[in-house]
Design an enzyme around this catalytic site. Sequence first.
Site, PDB file in Angstrom:
ATOM      1  N   HIS A 198       0.825  -1.212   0.000  1.00  0.00           N
ATOM      2  CA  HIS A 198       0.000   0.000   0.000  1.00  0.00           C
ATOM      3  C   HIS A 198       0.853   1.254   0.000  1.00  0.00           C
ATOM      4  O   HIS A 198       0.507   2.254  -0.614  1.00  0.00           O
ATOM      5  CB  HIS A 198      -0.911   0.004   1.231  1.00  0.00           C
ATOM      6  CG  HIS A 198      -2.116  -0.844   1.032  1.00  0.00           C
ATOM      7  ND1 HIS A 198      -2.778  -1.449   2.061  1.00  0.00           N
ATOM      8  CD2 HIS A 198      -2.780  -1.177  -0.085  1.00  0.00           C
ATOM      9  CE1 HIS A 198      -3.795  -2.136   1.577  1.00  0.00           C
ATOM     10  NE2 HIS A 198      -3.812  -1.988   0.284  1.00  0.00           N
ATOM     11  N   GLU A 439       2.750 -17.902 -20.344  1.00  0.00           N
ATOM     12  CA  GLU A 439       3.828 -17.661 -19.379  1.00  0.00           C
ATOM     13  C   GLU A 439       4.620 -18.933 -19.094  1.00  0.00           C
ATOM     14  O   GLU A 439       5.567 -18.912 -18.310  1.00  0.00           O
ATOM     15  CB  GLU A 439       3.294 -17.043 -18.083  1.00  0.00           C
ATOM     16  CG  GLU A 439       2.151 -17.764 -17.420  1.00  0.00           C
ATOM     17  CD  GLU A 439       1.608 -17.000 -16.202  1.00  0.00           C
ATOM     18  OE1 GLU A 439       2.179 -15.986 -15.804  1.00  0.00           O
ATOM     19  OE2 GLU A 439       0.594 -17.469 -15.655  1.00  0.00           O
ATOM     20  N   ASN A 462       7.187 -12.126 -17.176  1.00  0.00           N
ATOM     21  CA  ASN A 462       7.854 -12.312 -15.869  1.00  0.00           C
ATOM     22  C   ASN A 462       8.075 -13.802 -15.631  1.00  0.00           C
ATOM     23  O   ASN A 462       9.157 -14.224 -15.226  1.00  0.00           O
ATOM     24  CB  ASN A 462       6.997 -11.758 -14.727  1.00  0.00           C
ATOM     25  CG  ASN A 462       6.623 -10.312 -14.932  1.00  0.00           C
ATOM     26  OD1 ASN A 462       7.238  -9.622 -15.745  1.00  0.00           O
ATOM     27  ND2 ASN A 462       5.621  -9.835 -14.206  1.00  0.00           N
ATOM     28  N   ASP A 463       7.034 -14.583 -15.880  1.00  0.00           N
ATOM     29  CA  ASP A 463       7.165 -16.028 -15.690  1.00  0.00           C
ATOM     30  C   ASP A 463       7.785 -16.711 -16.903  1.00  0.00           C
ATOM     31  O   ASP A 463       8.590 -17.627 -16.757  1.00  0.00           O
ATOM     32  CB  ASP A 463       5.792 -16.650 -15.393  1.00  0.00           C
ATOM     33  CG  ASP A 463       5.420 -16.481 -13.928  1.00  0.00           C
ATOM     34  OD1 ASP A 463       6.277 -16.775 -13.081  1.00  0.00           O
ATOM     35  OD2 ASP A 463       4.302 -16.032 -13.649  1.00  0.00           O
TER      36      ASP A 463
HETATM   37  C1  PEP Z   1       3.816 -12.495 -15.729  1.00  0.00           C
HETATM   38  O1  PEP Z   1       4.132 -13.619 -15.330  1.00  0.00           O
HETATM   39  O2  PEP Z   1       4.475 -11.876 -16.587  1.00  0.00           O
HETATM   40  C2  PEP Z   1       2.638 -11.808 -15.181  1.00  0.00           C
HETATM   41  C3  PEP Z   1       2.189 -10.704 -15.720  1.00  0.00           C
HETATM   42  O3  PEP Z   1       2.022 -12.355 -14.090  1.00  0.00           O
HETATM   43  P1  PEP Z   1       2.566 -12.262 -12.575  1.00  0.00           P
HETATM   44  O4  PEP Z   1       3.684 -11.256 -12.554  1.00  0.00           O
HETATM   45  O5  PEP Z   1       1.395 -11.879 -11.757  1.00  0.00           O
HETATM   46  O6  PEP Z   1       3.027 -13.666 -12.332  1.00  0.00           O
HETATM   47 MG    MG Z   2       2.805 -14.775 -14.141  1.00  0.00          MG
END
Ligand code: PEP
Ligand code: MG
Length: 594
Positions: A198, A439, A462-463
């Site tokens: 937050h 992902e 990201n994943d």
């Molecule tokens: C990702 O994996 O790129 C994604 C957007 O999901 P999160 O970061 O919530 O795993």
């Molecule tokens: Mg993800």
Amino acid sequence: MKVNQDQLDKVVHKGIPVSPGIAIGPAYLYAKVTFEVEKRAIDPEIVKTESARFEDAVSKAERDLNKIITVTREKLGENSASIFEAQLLMLRDQAVYPEVVSYIENNCINAGFAVQTVLSKHRRVMESSGNEYLRERANDLLDIQDRIIRHLRRGRILSAVDENSIVFSENITAADIILFSRRGILGCATDFGGPTSHVSIMARALHVPAIVSTHGVTDHVKTGDFVVLDGIKGEIIVNPSDAVLAHYRTKQERYLRLVQEDKSLVPLKAETLDGHRISLQANLELREELPQLIEYGAEGIGLYRTEMSLLLEGRALVTEEEQFSQYQEVVSKTAPWTTTFRILDLGGDKMLPMGHREQNPYLGWRGIRILLDKLELLVPQLRAMLRASAFGKVRILLPMVTSIHEVRRFKEILEQTKQNLTREGVGFATEIPVGVMVEVPSVALAAEQFAKETDFFSIGTNDLTQYVLAVDRGNDLVADLYDELHPAVLQLIKMTTDAAKAAGIPVSLCGELATNLRAVPVLIGLGIDTLSASPIYLPGIKRVIRAMKMSEGRELASKALIASDPREFRAELERWLDEHSCGVSFFLDSTPTE
Ligand code: PEP
Ligand code: MG
């Protein structure tokens, strides 16, 4: 004149940048005084007076919070105030308030000790979940504990800091930052905390440059030190040399100028010089962030993560009704644009509600795998999303999909849920596109097959990066190997966009890579038609898109796919940005120059 990088490295403390901007000024070390209350026996005759003292302290804490709510409403509007409204509810939470009263009365013990014991117990449960979201709620509880204990001791609540200073603290609460902002603080840095806390959300909304997770910067800063806080790169420089200071003053001016110019970009389209239209959408996870859609010109929500708002205070999952009320507000305020809700992505680094622990959570029970096993989690969420679809356009996004069977099974459950709602006479939209997060490499590799059975793709880099490169996304030790522009990652993106185009379905990218301005022309060149990111980054992305031609993007993309030396290729992308993109290159990590 070039500032020597060695000279910079010696004095730089690094953390996670959570609110962009450059702050330059004196440091103020804010040490929160937490009271340890001693245990004291109370005469049974006056034990009722002691519980009345507790009630009185709770009422005063309520008064404090109501004041904070008023200030927050004035500064940031109703949505932001709801963070403190939630704290207000926690004060009289049925699991906590009566327990403190019984603790006082059953043990004939002083109220302060009872508050400390009961609230610490609840807090420890939240903290031990090992989950970022819950740790943040644990912080809220600590704030409440301090507030009540101070009132019991008739102490003043001190959230005071020196005016126009940069505040350093181990940890601060959302209430602290609101009160600090009334003193015109220039920036803030904390030892702990994450980007979705937050405090981070508040700092962004208040436009206070901020850095969290600095690994102990408060050990290296004293009140009165002169500091530079770079909320773009996540760096803090203590007592900089004149040359370094001059460099940051220039950077600050350029940033402020850019922010002004960005305002004029908000109503403009994200369109390349040769007329290719790209949609820029927002990644959100709290309704407090909704005003940012308009502020930064987002064309809808490309990713609404539902974990944060669903897992409240460590208690059981919220009901269908509570979810519906939240989703309805999100959908109505996002209309006429579309809201893309992602169903719960539990597991991995995000908590599991059933206290389950795993050796290798990223490869374990996560996302859709959990939901297909636990329909008691999935069905109420789906019902809430379907009901919200009566108030605007909704799409549903599935996390951590690896095989087409998961999509088919999900669709069966969705169909069944729709039939039940129809039978109950509950309204929902007839058209609700279902998409998958790309992902896990298996989905990108089999994208043609997935494209036949899904309505859209959303690439989660990201994943995807961690799974294809075998690099844990949260592990500092291998952070150097986590390269989102690795040709293997880009190949998977290309396979996905090619399959999407062939099947005629939309494809967006919602990982952090979208905010890496170097990558933007490459991603557009690879065929991405929507980028979704934290709203604050959208004007910068738009700036790059408006400075490029599709042909240039394609050329950069084809080079990126075979780049054998990532560092060299990065330099080429930075040169391209320097030449084309009207001053955004200072966002990048190149050696600073004056
Ligand atoms: C990702 O994996 O790129 C994604 C957007 O999901 P999160 O970061 O919530 O795993
Ligand atoms: Mg993800």
